[in-house]
Motif scaffolding. Sequence first.
Motif, PDB file in Angstrom:
ATOM      1  N   TRP A  36       0.816  -1.222   0.000  1.00  0.00           N
ATOM      2  CA  TRP A  36       0.000   0.000   0.000  1.00  0.00           C
ATOM      3  C   TRP A  36       0.846   1.268   0.000  1.00  0.00           C
ATOM      4  O   TRP A  36       0.416   2.291  -0.530  1.00  0.00           O
ATOM      5  CB  TRP A  36      -0.920   0.027   1.220  1.00  0.00           C
ATOM      6  CG  TRP A  36      -1.923  -1.083   1.294  1.00  0.00           C
ATOM      7  CD1 TRP A  36      -2.437  -1.815   0.257  1.00  0.00           C
ATOM      8  CD2 TRP A  36      -2.554  -1.582   2.469  1.00  0.00           C
ATOM      9  NE1 TRP A  36      -3.333  -2.745   0.720  1.00  0.00           N
ATOM     10  CE2 TRP A  36      -3.427  -2.623   2.082  1.00  0.00           C
ATOM     11  CE3 TRP A  36      -2.460  -1.259   3.821  1.00  0.00           C
ATOM     12  CZ2 TRP A  36      -4.213  -3.325   2.990  1.00  0.00           C
ATOM     13  CZ3 TRP A  36      -3.245  -1.960   4.736  1.00  0.00           C
ATOM     14  CH2 TRP A  36      -4.106  -2.980   4.316  1.00  0.00           C
ATOM     15  N   ARG A 135      -1.209   9.430  -2.039  1.00  0.00           N
ATOM     16  CA  ARG A 135      -2.278   8.437  -1.937  1.00  0.00           C
ATOM     17  C   ARG A 135      -2.910   8.402  -0.548  1.00  0.00           C
ATOM     18  O   ARG A 135      -2.243   8.677   0.447  1.00  0.00           O
ATOM     19  CB  ARG A 135      -1.765   7.058  -2.309  1.00  0.00           C
ATOM     20  CG  ARG A 135      -0.708   6.525  -1.357  1.00  0.00           C
ATOM     21  CD  ARG A 135      -0.138   5.185  -1.791  1.00  0.00           C
ATOM     22  NE  ARG A 135       0.818   5.368  -2.875  1.00  0.00           N
ATOM     23  CZ  ARG A 135       1.558   4.391  -3.382  1.00  0.00           C
ATOM     24  NH1 ARG A 135       1.452   3.165  -2.906  1.00  0.00           N
ATOM     25  NH2 ARG A 135       2.413   4.629  -4.345  1.00  0.00           N
ATOM     26  N   GLN A 166      -7.275   7.064  -9.282  1.00  0.00           N
ATOM     27  CA  GLN A 166      -7.463   5.618  -9.314  1.00  0.00           C
ATOM     28  C   GLN A 166      -7.727   5.097  -7.910  1.00  0.00           C
ATOM     29  O   GLN A 166      -7.048   5.488  -6.966  1.00  0.00           O
ATOM     30  CB  GLN A 166      -6.220   4.934  -9.881  1.00  0.00           C
ATOM     31  CG  GLN A 166      -5.873   5.365 -11.283  1.00  0.00           C
ATOM     32  CD  GLN A 166      -4.542   4.782 -11.725  1.00  0.00           C
ATOM     33  OE1 GLN A 166      -3.771   4.257 -10.931  1.00  0.00           O
ATOM     34  NE2 GLN A 166      -4.260   4.896 -13.016  1.00  0.00           N
ATOM     35  N   ARG A 168      -8.242   1.505  -5.703  1.00  0.00           N
ATOM     36  CA  ARG A 168      -8.127   0.043  -5.651  1.00  0.00           C
ATOM     37  C   ARG A 168      -8.725  -0.450  -4.332  1.00  0.00           C
ATOM     38  O   ARG A 168      -8.365   0.035  -3.259  1.00  0.00           O
ATOM     39  CB  ARG A 168      -6.661  -0.366  -5.757  1.00  0.00           C
ATOM     40  CG  ARG A 168      -6.463  -1.879  -5.772  1.00  0.00           C
ATOM     41  CD  ARG A 168      -4.997  -2.254  -5.959  1.00  0.00           C
ATOM     42  NE  ARG A 168      -4.309  -2.279  -4.683  1.00  0.00           N
ATOM     43  CZ  ARG A 168      -3.212  -1.605  -4.384  1.00  0.00           C
ATOM     44  NH1 ARG A 168      -2.666  -0.793  -5.264  1.00  0.00           N
ATOM     45  NH2 ARG A 168      -2.648  -1.722  -3.197  1.00  0.00           N
ATOM     46  N   GLU A 170      -9.336  -3.631  -1.746  1.00  0.00           N
ATOM     47  CA  GLU A 170      -8.891  -4.963  -1.343  1.00  0.00           C
ATOM     48  C   GLU A 170      -9.783  -5.443  -0.210  1.00  0.00           C
ATOM     49  O   GLU A 170      -9.872  -4.785   0.832  1.00  0.00           O
ATOM     50  CB  GLU A 170      -7.442  -4.942  -0.854  1.00  0.00           C
ATOM     51  CG  GLU A 170      -6.428  -4.660  -1.926  1.00  0.00           C
ATOM     52  CD  GLU A 170      -5.001  -4.709  -1.399  1.00  0.00           C
ATOM     53  OE1 GLU A 170      -4.729  -5.438  -0.410  1.00  0.00           O
ATOM     54  OE2 GLU A 170      -4.165  -4.003  -1.976  1.00  0.00           O
ATOM     55  N   VAL A 190      -8.855   0.507   0.962  1.00  0.00           N
ATOM     56  CA  VAL A 190      -8.918   1.245  -0.278  1.00  0.00           C
ATOM     57  C   VAL A 190      -7.620   2.045  -0.396  1.00  0.00           C
ATOM     58  O   VAL A 190      -7.226   2.739   0.537  1.00  0.00           O
ATOM     59  CB  VAL A 190     -10.122   2.208  -0.302  1.00  0.00           C
ATOM     60  CG1 VAL A 190     -10.022   3.175  -1.469  1.00  0.00           C
ATOM     61  CG2 VAL A 190     -11.433   1.430  -0.358  1.00  0.00           C
TER      62      VAL A 190
END
Length: 195
Positions: A36, A135, A166, A168, A170, A190
Amino acid sequence: MTDDWDAMAATFDEEPDHGLRDPAVRAAWADRLRTWLPARASDVLDAGCGTGSLSLLASEQGHRVTGVDRSEAMITLAREKLAGRDAVFLCGDAGAPPVGEQRFDVVLVRHVLWTLPDPGRVLRHWRGLLRPGGRLVLVEGVWGTVSPAGIPAERLGALLAPLGGQVRLERLSQDAALWGRDVDDERYAVVAMVG
């Protein structure tokens, strides 16, 4: 609520996924963090850091950590846990961290966003704390069946959509190693590379 967290601080790390004292649980979280967080040494804001367990893992992976929590007792334990490391801990609101003009490569949050009164506003604020290319790493879930508490993944996705970038997702519920036991509620992470 701060008094409640202060009262819980002394025993908070007894939960396997809080204190990460079990080597298998600790290794599972370290492995996830490695995927991450950036591979290079980065500045990480651990918002709602509690006793600093994830802060410690991030620091061990070479990141510079700033932890923020409302509970002075939790912050005291985090400072002890990371003594001598490149880490700073501040007592304050995770939703509006007292970091001034400082910017970060990552805002890391575990089981905090769902407790805040306006998660959409908080996400926008956290995005503003990121450097370009930064992020958000958000570990959340929904706990309980009679009176569920938490934030469903779909709702978090909808809150992140206006931020662009974006995202993602999990799913983490089936990874018993993270929790030190089997769980049957919704737990997920996320990772959002926001625009």
